[in-house]
Every structure is written in structure tokens, then in C-alpha cells.
Write a protein that holds these residues in place. Structure first.
Motif, PDB file in Angstrom:
ATOM      1  N   GLN A   1       1.679  10.310   3.992  1.00  0.00           N
ATOM      2  CA  GLN A   1       2.527  11.437   4.369  1.00  0.00           C
ATOM      3  C   GLN A   1       4.017  11.104   4.257  1.00  0.00           C
ATOM      4  O   GLN A   1       4.864  11.999   4.219  1.00  0.00           O
ATOM      5  N   THR A   2       4.350   9.824   4.195  1.00  0.00           N
ATOM      6  CA  THR A   2       5.765   9.441   4.090  1.00  0.00           C
ATOM      7  C   THR A   2       6.304   9.607   2.671  1.00  0.00           C
ATOM      8  O   THR A   2       7.513   9.514   2.463  1.00  0.00           O
ATOM      9  N   ILE A   3       5.421   9.833   1.696  1.00  0.00           N
ATOM     10  CA  ILE A   3       5.919  10.014   0.327  1.00  0.00           C
ATOM     11  C   ILE A   3       6.864  11.200   0.272  1.00  0.00           C
ATOM     12  O   ILE A   3       7.990  11.106  -0.231  1.00  0.00           O
ATOM     13  N   VAL A   4       6.410  12.332   0.805  1.00  0.00           N
ATOM     14  CA  VAL A   4       7.242  13.537   0.771  1.00  0.00           C
ATOM     15  C   VAL A   4       8.357  13.457   1.807  1.00  0.00           C
ATOM     16  O   VAL A   4       9.508  13.796   1.537  1.00  0.00           O
ATOM     17  N   SER A   5       8.032  12.977   3.014  1.00  0.00           N
ATOM     18  CA  SER A   5       9.016  13.021   4.106  1.00  0.00           C
ATOM     19  C   SER A   5      10.102  11.968   3.998  1.00  0.00           C
ATOM     20  O   SER A   5      11.198  12.152   4.534  1.00  0.00           O
ATOM     21  N   ARG A   6       9.818  10.839   3.298  1.00  0.00           N
ATOM     22  CA  ARG A   6      10.788   9.746   3.297  1.00  0.00           C
ATOM     23  C   ARG A   6      11.123   9.177   1.931  1.00  0.00           C
ATOM     24  O   ARG A   6      12.119   8.466   1.784  1.00  0.00           O
TER      25      ARG A   6
ATOM     26  N   SER B   1       6.472  14.181 -10.049  1.00  0.00           N
ATOM     27  CA  SER B   1       5.078  13.772 -10.172  1.00  0.00           C
ATOM     28  C   SER B   1       4.969  12.271 -10.409  1.00  0.00           C
ATOM     29  O   SER B   1       4.140  11.580  -9.785  1.00  0.00           O
ATOM     30  N   ALA B   2       5.811  11.750 -11.306  1.00  0.00           N
ATOM     31  CA  ALA B   2       5.785  10.309 -11.601  1.00  0.00           C
ATOM     32  C   ALA B   2       6.156   9.488 -10.377  1.00  0.00           C
ATOM     33  O   ALA B   2       5.570   8.421 -10.121  1.00  0.00           O
ATOM     34  N   GLU B   3       7.115   9.966  -9.598  1.00  0.00           N
ATOM     35  CA  GLU B   3       7.536   9.232  -8.400  1.00  0.00           C
ATOM     36  C   GLU B   3       6.454   9.256  -7.326  1.00  0.00           C
ATOM     37  O   GLU B   3       6.243   8.261  -6.616  1.00  0.00           O
ATOM     38  N   ILE B   4       5.761  10.382  -7.203  1.00  0.00           N
ATOM     39  CA  ILE B   4       4.655  10.456  -6.237  1.00  0.00           C
ATOM     40  C   ILE B   4       3.597   9.419  -6.587  1.00  0.00           C
ATOM     41  O   ILE B   4       3.119   8.673  -5.723  1.00  0.00           O
ATOM     42  N   GLU B   5       3.220   9.347  -7.856  1.00  0.00           N
ATOM     43  CA  GLU B   5       2.219   8.358  -8.260  1.00  0.00           C
ATOM     44  C   GLU B   5       2.708   6.933  -7.987  1.00  0.00           C
ATOM     45  O   GLU B   5       1.956   6.093  -7.457  1.00  0.00           O
ATOM     46  N   LYS B   6       3.956   6.650  -8.337  1.00  0.00           N
ATOM     47  CA  LYS B   6       4.514   5.316  -8.127  1.00  0.00           C
ATOM     48  C   LYS B   6       4.472   4.925  -6.658  1.00  0.00           C
ATOM     49  O   LYS B   6       4.007   3.825  -6.299  1.00  0.00           O
ATOM     50  N   GLN B   7       4.944   5.824  -5.792  1.00  0.00           N
ATOM     51  CA  GLN B   7       4.983   5.520  -4.367  1.00  0.00           C
ATOM     52  C   GLN B   7       3.579   5.420  -3.777  1.00  0.00           C
ATOM     53  O   GLN B   7       3.325   4.621  -2.873  1.00  0.00           O
TER      54      GLN B   7
ATOM     55  N   ARG C   1       0.906   4.293  -5.261  1.00  0.00           N
ATOM     56  CA  ARG C   1       0.372   2.979  -5.609  1.00  0.00           C
ATOM     57  C   ARG C   1       0.988   1.879  -4.742  1.00  0.00           C
ATOM     58  O   ARG C   1       0.291   0.951  -4.291  1.00  0.00           O
ATOM     59  N   ILE C   2       2.292   1.980  -4.492  1.00  0.00           N
ATOM     60  CA  ILE C   2       2.965   0.989  -3.650  1.00  0.00           C
ATOM     61  C   ILE C   2       2.396   1.015  -2.232  1.00  0.00           C
ATOM     62  O   ILE C   2       2.070  -0.032  -1.644  1.00  0.00           O
ATOM     63  N   ILE C   3       2.267   2.211  -1.676  1.00  0.00           N
ATOM     64  CA  ILE C   3       1.785   2.355  -0.304  1.00  0.00           C
ATOM     65  C   ILE C   3       0.327   1.909  -0.189  1.00  0.00           C
ATOM     66  O   ILE C   3      -0.066   1.245   0.780  1.00  0.00           O
ATOM     67  N   ALA C   4      -0.489   2.270  -1.178  1.00  0.00           N
ATOM     68  CA  ALA C   4      -1.900   1.884  -1.128  1.00  0.00           C
ATOM     69  C   ALA C   4      -2.052   0.367  -1.159  1.00  0.00           C
ATOM     70  O   ALA C   4      -2.822  -0.212  -0.379  1.00  0.00           O
ATOM     71  N   GLN C   5      -1.327  -0.297  -2.048  1.00  0.00           N
ATOM     72  CA  GLN C   5      -1.430  -1.741  -2.135  1.00  0.00           C
ATOM     73  C   GLN C   5      -0.868  -2.422  -0.889  1.00  0.00           C
ATOM     74  O   GLN C   5      -1.434  -3.410  -0.389  1.00  0.00           O
ATOM     75  N   GLY C   6       0.236  -1.887  -0.378  1.00  0.00           N
ATOM     76  CA  GLY C   6       0.834  -2.468   0.823  1.00  0.00           C
ATOM     77  C   GLY C   6      -0.064  -2.322   2.039  1.00  0.00           C
ATOM     78  O   GLY C   6      -0.224  -3.253   2.840  1.00  0.00           O
ATOM     79  N   THR C   7      -0.675  -1.159   2.191  1.00  0.00           N
ATOM     80  CA  THR C   7      -1.584  -0.932   3.321  1.00  0.00           C
ATOM     81  C   THR C   7      -2.818  -1.811   3.195  1.00  0.00           C
ATOM     82  O   THR C   7      -3.284  -2.405   4.180  1.00  0.00           O
TER      83      THR C   7
ATOM     84  N   VAL D   1      -7.804  -5.892   2.727  1.00  0.00           N
ATOM     85  CA  VAL D   1      -8.809  -5.260   1.889  1.00  0.00           C
ATOM     86  C   VAL D   1      -8.189  -5.015   0.516  1.00  0.00           C
ATOM     87  O   VAL D   1      -6.989  -5.252   0.324  1.00  0.00           O
ATOM     88  N   SER D   2      -8.966  -4.528  -0.424  1.00  0.00           N
ATOM     89  CA  SER D   2      -8.423  -4.216  -1.751  1.00  0.00           C
ATOM     90  C   SER D   2      -8.293  -2.711  -1.920  1.00  0.00           C
ATOM     91  O   SER D   2      -8.987  -1.931  -1.259  1.00  0.00           O
ATOM     92  N   ALA D   3      -7.417  -2.294  -2.821  1.00  0.00           N
ATOM     93  CA  ALA D   3      -7.203  -0.872  -3.098  1.00  0.00           C
ATOM     94  C   ALA D   3      -7.153  -0.634  -4.594  1.00  0.00           C
ATOM     95  O   ALA D   3      -6.506  -1.392  -5.329  1.00  0.00           O
ATOM     96  N   GLU D   4      -7.833   0.411  -5.025  1.00  0.00           N
ATOM     97  CA  GLU D   4      -7.814   0.832  -6.427  1.00  0.00           C
ATOM     98  C   GLU D   4      -7.423   2.302  -6.465  1.00  0.00           C
ATOM     99  O   GLU D   4      -8.067   3.134  -5.822  1.00  0.00           O
ATOM    100  N   VAL D   5      -6.364   2.642  -7.211  1.00  0.00           N
ATOM    101  CA  VAL D   5      -5.829   4.002  -7.254  1.00  0.00           C
ATOM    102  C   VAL D   5      -6.102   4.631  -8.613  1.00  0.00           C
ATOM    103  O   VAL D   5      -5.768   4.053  -9.653  1.00  0.00           O
ATOM    104  N   SER D   6      -6.718   5.798  -8.612  1.00  0.00           N
ATOM    105  CA  SER D   6      -6.881   6.605  -9.834  1.00  0.00           C
ATOM    106  C   SER D   6      -6.042   7.869  -9.668  1.00  0.00           C
ATOM    107  O   SER D   6      -6.130   8.545  -8.632  1.00  0.00           O
ATOM    108  N   TYR D   7      -5.238   8.198 -10.673  1.00  0.00           N
ATOM    109  CA  TYR D   7      -4.304   9.324 -10.565  1.00  0.00           C
ATOM    110  C   TYR D   7      -4.349  10.118 -11.858  1.00  0.00           C
ATOM    111  O   TYR D   7      -4.219   9.562 -12.948  1.00  0.00           O
TER     112      TYR D   7
END
Length: 385
Positions: free
Chosen positions: A217-222, A264-270, A272-278, A284-290
Motif C-alpha cells: 500500500q505504500t507504493i501509491v501513498s509514499r 506503470s513501470a515505477e509500480i512494478e519496480k517498487q 519488486r523492491i518491496i517484495a524482496q525486502g519483505t 523467505v523467498s519471493a517471486e514476482v510475476s507482473y
């Protein structure tokens, strides 16, 4: 010869209710396509092509000697939603219904084809495009991939969507962005599941998934500019756990809406960053499909002025409105606008349940307004000499 409008209204209501009673999902619209093609031939169109893009239909009507052509588009598919209404023409296809009004859109365009075939009043070529599979964003692309624009070229294109909450007989559109892009995402978290009584023996993913849902939720808000309209929505969280077992895998699915490719490109970028960081924080591991399913729908500003002029010719001034802001819903009509300029407009469906609701129904009183708009824009853009 002028057509009997009251008789046309009654005829269109019968068509619409027949289509409503026999809904078909995207690329399964065989009965619907056959119905449309039969009507177009009955009206005396110059050419009727079936099977364009799978189950699409294209009708061509020529009058006079003009060399310009414009296209009018309607979508035909229904949704996999069980109908809860009790109308006499309720869906006879269990689990499928016209919950978005495509039965009405198809009928309005058929009405315009009949009216223009009988009355004329224009000089040039009209393409009547009946598109499959709008709801999952594949129908327009399928028709384009099947050579739509090479086989049936057009210089402009117009489309209509009904809008619940907008009074019947009311017209709205706006220049530029009017509907958003839609991106889909899936994030898979993997760890080690185990007994609910001994969480320290494994490395479960549910807490990590819950944290990730919140962090997204921080992608849009921050992380995006407040001036860029966008939405990120998580719509599903699925695990392989059970009541007394901690999950070792979790899937997070959802969609994102925006109006510019850079956003759209920035949403995907952020994401991926948030998923890997979390994932790192919870070991645990994270795999993102977009994926990008719909592009933004951008109305041509000059042609918007033409649609307002056409609308003013058929509706009271108070019923013709400039939409104040774009919608974050999506429409694959936008793909046609990558080929030719055009406009997408909204017509009121009155005080009905919302789109995609199991009790939604298209208001038959609005059919003639859509037919009149299609007819008016054709005559305005292809005037008699």
C-alpha cells in the motif's frame, strides 16, 4: 425512408432481452455472433464478415462516393457471474450473465446499423465492429491480430459504455485519459511450513504475506507522485496451509491501475523492491510475476468536441456533460485507439445496481439514445456533399 422509431425501440428491446437470456463468455459468443451476423445481413449491409478474431463480426455499410471511413464498436461477451435477478429474460446459461451491459451495447449498435442502412444520410463507409472477449482484455487484440485494420480499414473509431448512476439519456466523456491501464501481478512467497504449535521449527510465510500486503500500500501513498492517479489492489491471498498447519507457500494476487506507462513501470519496480525486502526480513523467498493487460484509454481531444456536438444534436443540453475525472476501470477499446484516433463515451443506465453485480440489468430505455448517438456521429463525420 424514415424509420419508425417506436417500432425500432420495441424491436431493439426484444433483441436485447434475447441476448440477455443467452449470455456467452469471451471467445464463446457463437450464438451471439450468429445473431448479430444474421441481423446485419437482414438489414442489407454491403458485407458481413464472421470469425474475425475468433468470434468477432464486422459489418460494412457504404453510401455515396466518399472515401472516408469510420468505425463503431460494441462488445458482446458476458461474465462468469450467476444471475440473481428474477426478470423473465433471466440468463439461461448457468453461471454466466450479462452483468456489464454488453447485451445493450450490441443492441445499440445493431439499431444504428438498421437505421443507417434504411435511412442513409451519410457519405462514406461505416464499419460496425462487434468484438468478443472484452472482459478479459483479449478480444480487441485478437481482432487486430486477425488483420482487422488491413481488411476493414477505418480512420476514426467510437465506442459506448453504459454507466449505472448516470441518469438515462445522459452523455459523458472527456478529452485525453478517460480509463486507466490495468496491470496484473502475482507474488509467490516460499518458506518452510509446519505445525501450528511449533512455528519456530519452520519458516512459515503467512505473517510475511500479511506484512507484504500492507507494505504494498505504500507504493501509491509514499513512492509515487500525488499528482499521478494510480491504484494498487491486492485481491487474493492464497496459502497451502490448513487450520493447524502453518503454510510454506503463499500467493498474493491483484492489479494495478495507472494512466501513464512511466507510472506503470515505477509500480512494478517498487513492487519488486518491496517484495524482496519483505521476504528478506522474514527469511523467505519471493517471486514476482507482473503483466500488462490493458493500456490507458486516451480520447482524441478534437474528436471529443465532435462527439459533444453530435450529442447536443440528439439530447437536451443539460444531459450532455464533461466527465470531471478519468475512471480507474479499464477497457480494451483502448487498443483500437493505438491504430486510429477516436472517442469512448458513457451513457446513463439510471439507478441500477453497479456493473459486474449479480443483479445488474441494462435499462432498455437507454437503447435508443445509444443508437441515436452512433447515428449522429456517423452523419457528422461523414456528411453528405
Amino acid at each position: 425512408m424514415a424509420i419508425d422509431i417506436d417500432a425500432l425501440k420495441n424491436e431493439m428491446t426484444a433483441w436485447r432481452r434475447d441476448l440477455h437470456a443467452h449470455p456467452e463468455f469471451g471467445f464463446e459468443e457463437k450464438r451471439t455472433s450468429a445473431f448479430v451476423a444474421a441481423k446485419l445481413r437482414e438489414f442489407g449491409l454491403d458485407e458481413v464478415a464472421e470469425g474475425v478474431g475468433g468470434t468477432g463480426v464486422v459489418g460494412t455499410l457504404k453510401r455515396g462516393s466518399g472515401d472516408r471511413s469510420i468505425a463503431l464498436r460494441a462488445d458482446m461477451d458476458a461474465l462468469r457471474i450467476p444471475e440473481e435477478g428474477n426478470v423473465p429474460y433471466k440468463s439461461s446459461n448457468p453461471g454466466v450473465m450479462h452483468a456489464c451491459g454488453h447485451d445493450g451495447h450490441t443492441t445499440m449498435l445493431l439499431g444504428a446499423a438498421k437505421l443507417l442502412a434504411e435511412e442513409g444520410g451519410f457519405d462514406g463507409t461505416v464499419r460496425f465492429i462487434f468484438q468478443p472477449a472484452e472482459e478479459w482484455g483479449r478480444g480487441a487484440l485478437a481482432m487486430l491480430a486477425d488483420g482487422l485494420t488491413e481488411r476493414y480499414p477505418f480512420e476514426e473509431i467510437y465506442g459506448i459504455h453504459n454507466m449505472p448512476g448516470l441518469p438515462v439519456g445522459t452523455f459523458e466523456t472527456r478529452p485525453g485519459a478517460i480509463m486507466s491501464a490495468e496491470d496484473n501481478f502475482e507474488i509467490v512467497l516460499r518458506g518452510v511450513g509446519g505445525h501450528a504449535a511449533r512455528p519456530h521449527w519452520g519458516n512459515e510465510v503467512l505473517v510475511a504475506a500479511c506484512a507484504l500486503v500492507t507494505n504494498l500500500q505504500t507504493i501509491v501513498s509514499r513512492r509515487l507522485s500525488p499528482t499521478d492517479t494510480s491504484v494498487v489492489s491486492v485481491t487474493e491471498l492464497i496459502t497451502d496451509g490448513t487450520r493447524n498447519a502453518l503454510p510454506g507457500e503463499a500467493r498474493i494476487l491483484g492489479d494495478a491501475r495507472s494512466f501513464r506507462s512511466e507510472v506503470s513501470a515505477e509500480i512494478e519496480k517498487q513492487m519488486r523492491i518491496i517484495a524482496q525486502g519483505t521476504a528478506l526480513a522474514y527469511n523467505v523467498s519471493a517471486e514476482v510475476s507482473y503483466s500488462r493487460e490493458f493500456v490507458p484509454l486516451l480520447n482524441d481531444p478534437d474528436l471529443v468536441e465532435e462527439t459533444f456536438a453530435a450529442a447536443h444534436a440528439i439530447l437536451p443540453e443539460k444531459n450532455v456533460r464533461m466527465a470531471r475525472e478519468p475512471m480507474t476501470g479499464s477497457e480494451d477499446f483502448a487498443h483500437f485507439l493505438e491504430y486510429a484516433p477516436g472517442v469512448f463515451v458513457f451513457l446513463g443506465n439510471g439507478d441500477s445496481p453497479p456493473l459486474h453485480n449479480p443483479r445488474y440489468d441494462f435499462c432498455d430505455d437507454g437503447l435508443i439514445h445509444g443508437t441515436n448517438f452512433h447515428t449522429a456521429i456517423v452523419r457528422r463525420r461523414l456528411p453528405l456533399p
